[in-house]
Design an enzyme around this catalytic site. Structure first.
Site, short mmCIF file in Angstrom:
data_model
loop_
_atom_site.label_atom_id
_atom_site.label_comp_id
_atom_site.label_asym_id
_atom_site.label_seq_id
_atom_site.Cartn_x
_atom_site.Cartn_y
_atom_site.Cartn_z
N CYS A 189 -19.47 1.80 7.72
CA CYS A 189 -18.73 1.18 8.82
C CYS A 189 -17.50 2.05 9.04
O CYS A 189 -16.63 2.13 8.16
CB CYS A 189 -18.34 -0.25 8.44
SG CYS A 189 -17.27 -1.07 9.64
N CYS A 207 0.85 -1.20 0.00
CA CYS A 207 0.00 0.00 0.00
C CYS A 207 0.88 1.24 0.00
O CYS A 207 1.84 1.33 0.77
CB CYS A 207 -0.91 -0.01 1.22
SG CYS A 207 -2.01 1.42 1.29
N ARG A 211 -18.16 -2.50 17.37
CA ARG A 211 -17.40 -3.73 17.16
C ARG A 211 -16.06 -3.71 17.88
O ARG A 211 -15.29 -2.75 17.75
CB ARG A 211 -17.16 -3.96 15.67
CG ARG A 211 -16.32 -5.21 15.38
CD ARG A 211 -16.09 -5.40 13.90
NE ARG A 211 -17.34 -5.57 13.19
CZ ARG A 211 -17.63 -4.98 12.05
NH1 ARG A 211 -16.76 -4.17 11.48
NH2 ARG A 211 -18.79 -5.19 11.46
N CYS A 232 0.26 5.27 6.80
CA CYS A 232 -0.39 5.12 8.10
C CYS A 232 0.61 4.49 9.08
O CYS A 232 1.13 3.39 8.84
CB CYS A 232 -1.63 4.24 7.98
SG CYS A 232 -2.79 4.79 6.70
#
Length: 353
Positions: free
Chosen positions: A196, A61, A268, A65
């Site tokens: 989400c 990727c 979650r 991050c």
């Protein structure tokens, strides 16, 4: 009983950071009582939604991050993999369904899906939907066109986390902006899919940043249907590998605040459960968490084995009526992606770019 009757369980979209900081600083018993009372008004407290997450394309990727082992910028010894073939993904969805999963989530390590990837991605959505499962994907940023095409294919949920507060965000990610993330979520909503979106705790943020993250989520035009709250999994080679441990009670407080602020959303327990004790998870369920990921791997980081989750559910009396046709311990093996040197493995070459 009077306290329960006085609870404000309506949905709000006007929270302030100071208000949420005050909420999270309440005495623990008061905070848990309020969160659990809100939870019972909207959900069965002994039911937990079960999802399975599969990495359909791993590594390489281009984003930076700071928590992510899939970034091409960090040496985490993670092998990049090609995009899985459609039929291979559907077979793993069948295994997840047989082991008790309600929703099948598919994640790809992309900044955003390329046009040549879309036919394969859309076919995955349709194939899993045909099994009768809910579908979710996380593919990076989406424009209006790709959002609509995913919705037309039947995608139920799209995951795109905000990660942290707007103020702390720049310390974690520099390759895409907070507004980029909010724009993707707006495109998802406009296309008619369910959102989400959540964040990660334990990245060195302050309480005000956890409050700021929840404010961003709760003040959206519509609360996210699912709110994953992750605990940082420290991976060697990433900038956050030496970050200090998060206090477990701070995590529980954030779960409770999320339940109070977004009373109708599924909250979650996501990444980081491998490091949580049964007692900590039990407190989170009491505080309003009612969704988990199932299976021993979340994309590239550890997760409790499915049979351990079933053991915990039995101890707590959770999901006692859940239909399981395959032993959960088998799920962990069935969901493992075949090795790239396996001549029987089927992939589409998506390693470039």
């Amino acid at each position: 009983m009077g306290q329960v009757a006085e609870l404000n369980t309506g949905t709000r979209h006007d929270w302030t950071v100071a208000e949420v900081e005050a909420l999270m600083s309440k005495p623990m018993n008061d905070l848990l009582f309020e969160a659990h009372s809100v939870h019972r008004q909207h959900f069965d407290p002994n039911q937990v939604q079960v999802s399975t997450l599969l990495s359909i394309k791993t590594g390489a990727c281009p984003e930076d991050c700071a928590y992510c082992p899939q970034s091409a910028r960090y040496d985490t010894k993670l092998e990049k993999e090609r995009l899985m073939e459609v039929e291979a993904v559907i077979e793993k969805a069948k295994a997840a369904q047989a082991a008790g999963s309600d929703r099948f989530c598919m994640g790809a390590a992309w900044r955003s899906p390329r046009e040549k990837d879309m036919p394969y991605v859309l076919a995955m959505v349709k194939g899993v939907k045909d099994l009768g499962m809910e579908t979710c994907m996380t593919l990076g940023m989406l424009d209006e066109d790709k959002s609509q095409r995913l919705a037309d294919a039947g995608l139920d949920y799209y995951n795109h986390n905000l990660d942290t507060s707007p103020e702390y965000y720049g310390d974690i990610i520099t390759t895409r902006t907070y507004s980029d993330r909010l724009e993707t979520l707006q495109n998802v909503r406009d296309a008619g899919m369910k959102v989400c979106s959540g964040g990660i705790l334990g990245m060195g943020e302050q309480v005000k940043d956890r409050a700021g993250l929840l404010v961003q989520l709760a003040n959206m035009p519509k609360h996210p249907d699912s709110v994953p709250i992750n605990q940082l999994v420290k991976v060697a080679g990433t900038p956050l590998e030496a970050e200090g441990d998060l206090d477990p009670l701070d995590f529980v407080r954030t779960i409770a605040a999320a339940r109070i602020m977004m009373p109708k959303s599924h909250v979650r327990l996501s990444a980081g459960r491998e490091e949580m004790t049964e007692e900590m998870q039990s407190m989170c369920f009491f505080a309003g968490a009612n969704s988990i990921f199932y299976g021993e791997c979340l994309l590239t980081t550890p997760n409790p084995a499915a049979n351990k989750d079933q053991d915990l559910f039995r101890k707590l009396g959770i999901n006692s009526d859940h239909k399981v046709t395959k032993q959960p311990k088998e799920l962990d093996e069935l969901l493992k992606v075949a090795a790239k040197d396996d001549p029987n493995a089927q992939f589409y070459d998506a390693t470039a770019g």
